[in-house]
Design a protein around this motif. Sequence first.
Motif, PDB file in Angstrom:
ATOM      1  N   MET A   1      13.117   6.533   9.244  1.00 39.32           N
ATOM      2  CA  MET A   1      12.626   7.841   8.859  1.00 39.32           C
ATOM      3  C   MET A   1      11.818   7.747   7.569  1.00 39.32           C
ATOM      4  SD  MET A   1      12.542  11.001   9.645  1.00 39.32           S
ATOM      5  CE  MET A   1      11.044  11.344   8.805  1.00 39.32           C
ATOM      6  N   ARG A   2      12.351   7.040   6.624  1.00 42.54           N
ATOM      7  CA  ARG A   2      11.645   6.926   5.338  1.00 42.54           C
ATOM      8  C   ARG A   2      10.298   6.230   5.509  1.00 42.54           C
ATOM      9  NH1 ARG A   2      15.579   8.738   2.103  1.00 42.54           N
ATOM     10  NH2 ARG A   2      17.669   7.930   2.160  1.00 42.54           N
ATOM     11  N   SER A   3      10.258   5.220   6.357  1.00 44.08           N
ATOM     12  CA  SER A   3       8.984   4.513   6.550  1.00 44.08           C
ATOM     13  C   SER A   3       7.955   5.407   7.226  1.00 44.08           C
ATOM     14  CB  SER A   3       9.185   3.226   7.344  1.00 44.08           C
ATOM     15  OG  SER A   3       9.557   3.493   8.673  1.00 44.08           O
ATOM     16  N   ARG A   4       8.384   6.279   8.112  1.00 44.35           N
ATOM     17  CA  ARG A   4       7.439   7.198   8.769  1.00 44.35           C
ATOM     18  C   ARG A   4       6.940   8.249   7.772  1.00 44.35           C
ATOM     19  NH1 ARG A   4       6.571   7.447  14.086  1.00 44.35           N
ATOM     20  NH2 ARG A   4       6.491   9.719  14.060  1.00 44.35           N
ATOM     21  N   SER A   6       6.634   7.774   4.567  1.00 45.34           N
ATOM     22  CA  SER A   6       5.672   7.031   3.738  1.00 45.34           C
ATOM     23  C   SER A   6       4.345   6.846   4.456  1.00 45.34           C
ATOM     24  CB  SER A   6       6.250   5.668   3.353  1.00 45.34           C
ATOM     25  OG  SER A   6       7.370   5.829   2.531  1.00 45.34           O
ATOM     26  N   ALA A   7       4.402   6.637   5.750  1.00 42.55           N
ATOM     27  CA  ALA A   7       3.166   6.485   6.526  1.00 42.55           C
ATOM     28  C   ALA A   7       2.357   7.775   6.530  1.00 42.55           C
ATOM     29  CB  ALA A   7       3.486   6.039   7.948  1.00 42.55           C
ATOM     30  N   TYR A   8       3.024   8.921   6.605  1.00 44.21           N
ATOM     31  CA  TYR A   8       2.296  10.194   6.491  1.00 44.21           C
ATOM     32  C   TYR A   8       1.670  10.312   5.105  1.00 44.21           C
ATOM     33  CZ  TYR A   8       3.567  12.344  10.920  1.00 44.21           C
ATOM     34  OH  TYR A   8       3.672  12.635  12.250  1.00 44.21           O
ATOM     35  N   ALA A   9       2.432   9.972   4.084  1.00 44.62           N
ATOM     36  CA  ALA A   9       1.941  10.107   2.708  1.00 44.62           C
ATOM     37  C   ALA A   9       0.766   9.182   2.423  1.00 44.62           C
ATOM     38  CB  ALA A   9       3.074   9.842   1.721  1.00 44.62           C
ATOM     39  N   THR A  10       0.726   8.032   3.093  1.00 38.78           N
ATOM     40  CA  THR A  10      -0.358   7.069   2.872  1.00 38.78           C
ATOM     41  C   THR A  10      -1.391   7.087   3.992  1.00 38.78           C
ATOM     42  OG1 THR A  10       0.916   5.279   3.911  1.00 38.78           O
ATOM     43  CG2 THR A  10       1.131   5.547   1.503  1.00 38.78           C
TER      44      THR A  10
END
Length: 92
Positions: A1-4, A6-10
């Motif tokens: 969840m956290r990696s997804r 972060s992917a939205y944020a980047t």
Amino acid sequence: MRSRYSAYATHNADYLLETTYVSERQYYTKAEILKWATSNKWRQLEILYYTEDKVEFNAYFFDENQKPQIHHEFSSFKFENGAWYYVDGSFE
């Protein structure tokens, strides 16, 4: 969840598509993901509850008009071939 998150944020739409369960990818396009990711300024992820394959969270962001928003979701994930994949989510 956290990696997804972060992917939205980047704005990493490729990662978001790759981590979506294969049967669900037909419902998303790279262009739609990028539009959502880039039109918002992501501020914080708050995990409210989780089990092995479910996550309830709040994602805090400013929308395109700089108004604070909260995206509240109950997400389902599936573990397959050594990796976790996003299956679906319900929103409140």
